[in-house]
Enzyme design. Structure first.
Site, PDB file in Angstrom:
ATOM      1  N   SER A  79       0.822  -1.212   0.000  1.00 30.14           N
ATOM      2  CA  SER A  79       0.000   0.000   0.000  1.00 30.14           C
ATOM      3  C   SER A  79       0.857   1.265   0.000  1.00 30.14           C
ATOM      4  O   SER A  79       2.018   1.251   0.423  1.00 30.14           O
ATOM      5  CB  SER A  79      -0.916   0.020   1.223  1.00 30.14           C
TER       6      SER A  79
HETATM    7  N1  SAH Z   1      -0.822  -4.999   4.147  1.00 28.23           N
HETATM    8  C1  SAH Z   1      -0.054  -5.206   2.940  1.00 28.23           C
HETATM    9  C2  SAH Z   1      -0.763  -4.812   1.659  1.00 28.23           C
HETATM   10  C3  SAH Z   1      -1.929  -5.660   1.420  1.00 28.23           C
HETATM   11  S1  SAH Z   1      -2.400  -5.906  -0.250  1.00 28.23           S
HETATM   12  C4  SAH Z   1       1.299  -4.562   3.018  1.00 28.23           C
HETATM   13  O1  SAH Z   1       1.637  -3.951   4.043  1.00 28.23           O
HETATM   14  O2  SAH Z   1       2.067  -4.728   2.068  1.00 28.23           O
HETATM   15  C5  SAH Z   1      -3.734  -7.036   0.103  1.00 28.23           C
HETATM   16  C6  SAH Z   1      -3.306  -8.446   0.388  1.00 28.23           C
HETATM   17  O3  SAH Z   1      -4.467  -9.162   0.788  1.00 28.23           O
HETATM   18  C7  SAH Z   1      -2.743  -9.187  -0.823  1.00 28.23           C
HETATM   19  O4  SAH Z   1      -1.478  -9.695  -0.518  1.00 28.23           O
HETATM   20  C8  SAH Z   1      -3.762 -10.307  -1.063  1.00 28.23           C
HETATM   21  O5  SAH Z   1      -3.185 -11.497  -1.527  1.00 28.23           O
HETATM   22  C9  SAH Z   1      -4.342 -10.498   0.331  1.00 28.23           C
HETATM   23  N2  SAH Z   1      -5.661 -11.130   0.388  1.00 28.23           N
HETATM   24  C10 SAH Z   1      -6.717 -10.984  -0.445  1.00 28.23           C
HETATM   25  N3  SAH Z   1      -7.757 -11.740  -0.024  1.00 28.23           N
HETATM   26  C11 SAH Z   1      -7.353 -12.384   1.116  1.00 28.23           C
HETATM   27  C12 SAH Z   1      -7.967 -13.297   2.009  1.00 28.23           C
HETATM   28  N4  SAH Z   1      -9.219 -13.741   1.824  1.00 28.23           N
HETATM   29  N5  SAH Z   1      -7.259 -13.744   3.067  1.00 28.23           N
HETATM   30  C13 SAH Z   1      -5.976 -13.324   3.270  1.00 28.23           C
HETATM   31  N6  SAH Z   1      -5.336 -12.456   2.460  1.00 28.23           N
HETATM   32  C14 SAH Z   1      -6.010 -11.986   1.391  1.00 28.23           C
END
Ligand code: SAH
Length: 217
Positions: A58
């Site tokens: 992000s």
């Molecule tokens: N917090 C992260 C950015 C998140 S991007 C950082 O600091 O870099 C969102 C993430 O959520 C992605 O890696 C995606 O694979 C994950 N994601 C999406 N759906 C999900 C689910 N149902 N359970 C766990 N992770 C999930």
């Protein structure tokens, strides 16, 4: 001043971040340890970066806003859903300190591994990464003082809220259009839910059982 300090100064000047422990965590953790090698020189530009698997780390200001809204404190237990690069949980890990614990759930195996490797570079030991579908939270570690969802979610479910302690806080970007999600904060007060809305953001979608997949079935 380097770029990291410029960003932190901007957050303080704009009243995005004021808590000393949060400022300190952003000063200590290096975002370049959470981006692919080829983007290291872009680590403190204020935009999201690709981390592969069609996912992103992000934008720094978004991480700062979400961290402030979550009001994390020393010694707390926190759940993050969507580990991605691990940067957000590294920040939270520093804030809760040795007496606290962070659990983070990531659905894509390669990214769970990427995050673990990144956290090692920062010597973070109070963060546990779970490779699983986190759309229904992670009951095994519940209850939590805080829950942070870092992927766009169609709603904040009672399943998630049930994993929060009383007076606990959950923060998540909510809506049906992932380019126009409302940053939503809910404070659990007994049976009451106190809801605040904090602006419009875009995120990758939360998939899995209680994510966007359930809408498209
Ligand atoms: N917090 C992260 C950015 C998140 S991007 C950082 O600091 O870099 C969102 C993430 O959520 C992605 O890696 C995606 O694979 C994950 N994601 C999406 N759906 C999900 C689910 N149902 N359970 C766990 N992770 C999930």
């Amino acid at each position: 001043m380097n770029k990291k300090e410029d960003l932190i100064k901007y957050w303080i000047d704009e009243n995005i971040v004021s808590d000393k422990r949060i400022i300190d965590a952003f000063q200590k953790i290096n975002r370049e340890n959470f981006v692919p090698e080829e983007y290291k020189n872009l680590a403190y530009n204020d935009y999201p970066l690709s981390i592969g698997e069609e996912q992103t780390i992000s934008q720094p200001t978004t991480v700062a806003i979400m961290t402030s809204l979550l009001e994390p404190k020393e010694d707390q237990k926190i759940l993050e859903i969507g580990t991605g690069s691990g940067y957000q949980v590294a920040i939270l890990g520093k804030i809760v300190g040795k007496g606290g614990k962070i659990t983070s759930v990531e659905i894509i195996p390669k990214l769970a591994e990427f995050a673990k490797k990144n956290l090692k570079k920062e010597n973070i030991t109070n963060v546990e990464i779970i490779n699983a579908d986190g759309s229904s939270g992670y009951k095994k570690g519940a209850p939590y003082d805080r829950i942070l969802v870092t992927a766009g979610t169609p709603k904040i479910t009672e399943t998630l809220i049930s994993q929060l302690n009383d007076n606990g806080i959950i923060v998540a970007p909510v809506g049906f259009d992932i380019y126009s999600l409302t940053m939503t904060k809910i404070i659990k007060k007994g049976k009451k839910r106190v809801k605040e809305e904090h602006g419009i953001f875009s995120f990758v979608p939360l998939i899995g059982k209680e994510g966007f997949d359930s809408r498209w079935k």
